[in-house]
Design a protein around this motif. Sequence first.
Motif, PDB file in Angstrom:
ATOM      1  N   PHE A 293      31.446 -27.144 -39.511  1.00 26.18           N
ATOM      2  CA  PHE A 293      33.141 -26.795 -40.399  1.00 26.18           C
ATOM      3  C   PHE A 293      33.958 -28.290 -39.596  1.00 26.18           C
ATOM      4  CE2 PHE A 293      31.002 -22.215 -40.352  1.00 26.18           C
ATOM      5  CZ  PHE A 293      30.938 -22.487 -41.870  1.00 26.18           C
TER       6      PHE A 293
ATOM      7  N   ASN B 200      26.227 -13.073 -42.173  1.00 24.47           N
ATOM      8  CA  ASN B 200      26.638 -15.601 -42.115  1.00 24.47           C
ATOM      9  C   ASN B 200      25.678 -15.857 -41.857  1.00 24.47           C
ATOM     10  OD1 ASN B 200      28.480 -17.275 -42.724  1.00 24.47           O
ATOM     11  ND2 ASN B 200      28.568 -17.054 -40.819  1.00 24.47           N
TER      12      ASN B 200
ATOM     13  N   TYR C  80      31.141  -8.606 -39.723  1.00 23.49           N
ATOM     14  CA  TYR C  80      31.058  -8.559 -40.961  1.00 23.49           C
ATOM     15  C   TYR C  80      31.052  -6.711 -41.017  1.00 23.49           C
ATOM     16  CZ  TYR C  80      31.546 -13.695 -40.635  1.00 23.49           C
ATOM     17  OH  TYR C  80      31.714 -14.980 -40.247  1.00 23.49           O
TER      18      TYR C  80
ATOM     19  N   GLY D 111      35.667 -23.069 -48.363  1.00 22.74           N
ATOM     20  CA  GLY D 111      33.804 -23.275 -47.002  1.00 22.74           C
ATOM     21  C   GLY D 111      34.494 -22.180 -45.794  1.00 22.74           C
ATOM     22  N   ILE D 112      34.762 -22.393 -44.902  1.00 21.00           N
ATOM     23  CA  ILE D 112      35.426 -21.742 -43.428  1.00 21.00           C
ATOM     24  C   ILE D 112      35.468 -20.573 -43.571  1.00 21.00           C
ATOM     25  CG2 ILE D 112      37.071 -22.491 -41.999  1.00 21.00           C
ATOM     26  CD1 ILE D 112      36.072 -22.404 -40.514  1.00 21.00           C
ATOM     27  N   GLY D 113      35.104 -19.149 -43.138  1.00 21.51           N
ATOM     28  CA  GLY D 113      35.769 -17.961 -43.237  1.00 21.51           C
ATOM     29  C   GLY D 113      36.693 -17.733 -42.621  1.00 21.51           C
TER      30      GLY D 113
ATOM     31  N   TYR E 287      30.834 -13.442 -48.349  1.00 18.42           N
ATOM     32  CA  TYR E 287      30.568 -14.456 -48.712  1.00 18.42           C
ATOM     33  C   TYR E 287      29.303 -14.394 -49.672  1.00 18.42           C
ATOM     34  CZ  TYR E 287      31.519 -15.986 -43.776  1.00 18.42           C
ATOM     35  OH  TYR E 287      32.452 -16.241 -42.858  1.00 18.42           O
TER      36      TYR E 287
ATOM     37  N   LYS F  26      32.992 -15.351 -31.538  1.00 16.09           N
ATOM     38  CA  LYS F  26      31.963 -16.652 -31.949  1.00 16.09           C
ATOM     39  C   LYS F  26      31.227 -17.403 -30.286  1.00 16.09           C
ATOM     40  CE  LYS F  26      33.037 -21.684 -32.635  1.00 16.09           C
ATOM     41  NZ  LYS F  26      33.890 -22.535 -34.245  1.00 16.09           N
TER      42      LYS F  26
ATOM     43  N   ARG G 183      27.670 -21.740 -50.061  1.00 10.55           N
ATOM     44  CA  ARG G 183      28.100 -20.524 -49.706  1.00 10.55           C
ATOM     45  C   ARG G 183      29.607 -20.682 -49.672  1.00 10.55           C
ATOM     46  NH1 ARG G 183      29.412 -18.831 -44.033  1.00 10.55           N
ATOM     47  NH2 ARG G 183      31.446 -20.107 -44.506  1.00 10.55           N
TER      48      ARG G 183
ATOM     49  N   LYS H  81      37.227 -10.803 -39.415  1.00 11.47           N
ATOM     50  CA  LYS H  81      37.337 -10.757 -40.428  1.00 11.47           C
ATOM     51  C   LYS H  81      37.598  -9.290 -40.866  1.00 11.47           C
ATOM     52  CE  LYS H  81      35.582 -14.883 -39.129  1.00 11.47           C
ATOM     53  NZ  LYS H  81      34.835 -15.875 -40.061  1.00 11.47           N
TER      54      LYS H  81
ATOM     55  N   TYR I  90      24.043 -18.790 -38.904  1.00 13.58           N
ATOM     56  CA  TYR I  90      25.823 -19.427 -38.219  1.00 13.58           C
ATOM     57  C   TYR I  90      24.920 -20.132 -36.701  1.00 13.58           C
ATOM     58  CZ  TYR I  90      29.730 -18.778 -35.828  1.00 13.58           C
ATOM     59  OH  TYR I  90      30.559 -18.035 -35.499  1.00 13.58           O
TER      60      TYR I  90
HETATM   61  C1  MLT Z   1      31.854 -19.087 -41.007  1.00 17.53           C
HETATM   62  O1  MLT Z   1      32.465 -20.016 -41.898  1.00 17.53           O
HETATM   63  O2  MLT Z   1      31.310 -19.249 -40.732  1.00 17.53           O
HETATM   64  C2  MLT Z   1      33.051 -19.232 -40.456  1.00 17.53           C
HETATM   65  O3  MLT Z   1      34.145 -18.333 -40.141  1.00 17.53           O
HETATM   66  C3  MLT Z   1      32.975 -19.099 -38.838  1.00 17.53           C
HETATM   67  C4  MLT Z   1      32.870 -18.182 -37.273  1.00 17.53           C
HETATM   68  O4  MLT Z   1      33.004 -16.661 -37.932  1.00 17.53           O
HETATM   69  O5  MLT Z   1      33.284 -18.800 -36.402  1.00 17.53           O
END
Ligand code: MLT
Length: 404
Positions: free
Chosen positions: A17, A188, A219, A40-42, A343, A109, A384, A250, A132
Amino acid sequence: MFKINANYLKLPGSYLFSDIAKRVKAFTEENPDKKIIRLGIGDVTLPLAPAVIEALHRATDEMGVKETFKGYSPDLGYEFLRTAIAENDYKTRGVTIAVDEIFISDGAKSDSGNIGDIFDIDNKIAVCDPVYPVYVDSNAMAGRTGEYLPALGKWSNVIYMPCTEETDFAPELPGEEPDIIYLCFPNNPTGSTIKKAELQKWVDYANKTGAVIIYDAAYEAYISEEDVPHSIYECEGAKTCAIELRSFSKNAGFTGTRLAFTVIPKELKSGEVMLNSLWARRHGTKFNGAPYIVQKAGAAVYTQEGRKQTGEQIAYYMNNAKIIREGLTAAGYDVSGGVNAPYIWLKTPGKMTSWEFFDYLLREANVVGTPGSGFGPHGEGYFRLTAFGTYENTLEAIERIKKL
Ligand code: MLT
């Protein structure tokens, strides 16, 4: 003379990321007039729920009063939050988890990166491919993954479990026996899930072979279908083989607030040694606890209002997921995910590589996604999109993609 941890030198490039952010920054500087939509990033976009904000305010006020001020929090977490988790996340699903099996932290994380501390270097890990990136990179930093093989995009000492269209993007039991198995469901990056009977096979396999499963359930709040487990402990025997990672990022929008927890049942042992004790020792030594005000905010997620409000946030994101899924399908894309996860996983059109499609989408539609190949070799040719954007941006992004 000091020596560095040379394992870091083996890591390819920078964190996925961070790479993406650099490319987007360069594009924005060259094209300041373009309105970029970031899927992009979650990362969540809705503000914290009112119940959470109220709890934060109340706890902050307590910190300003001598009688209620708090210094260091208990290193494993406040009892009020651990009890709320045991009651709401587990007991309601028929699972008994004791308060001292729950460890509060500042993020899943960090937990997924740190959990390797309690395992010998001489353990072979198995990961899904795509995956991931934190699971693999953190093991590479520890020196557990062997050498990086650039031509293959793989590490020499890692068991990769391909998750492909043919397997509904779920892994199959590996041929070679791993010691540590990383699983993430809802997944993910692919957004796939597995049913309880399937997860039970993994639990039985781990118990039979003496492996440990590190189960990332960050998730779980996005599960909409019946018979998809929210916790690995819904499976028989999981307490003797599984560690579960959970997050408030999340399910309650805490990506910037930071709160998570890890469950390690006391039955999970190596010989006579409880992994629970090792993690408690590690946590106590290297972590001073998540902030009181943040833990209070986390507890508010479990109140009646908190549950209702965060439930509405999840429904909002899942509506975005539906818009993406249906919009892309109508535009002829091959799409999966987005039903039990925020996602959406799509096949790149015209045999474009994942990064070619990333550049194409950024240039032509000014939409940012995540290249599937960034998650592993079997992610090549995939892409994604996240449902965590705003409703308006999600609609606009799909309209733009449809016009390409
Ligand atoms: C992702 O986009 O894969 C997540 O936001 C990464 C994360 O949760 O660290």
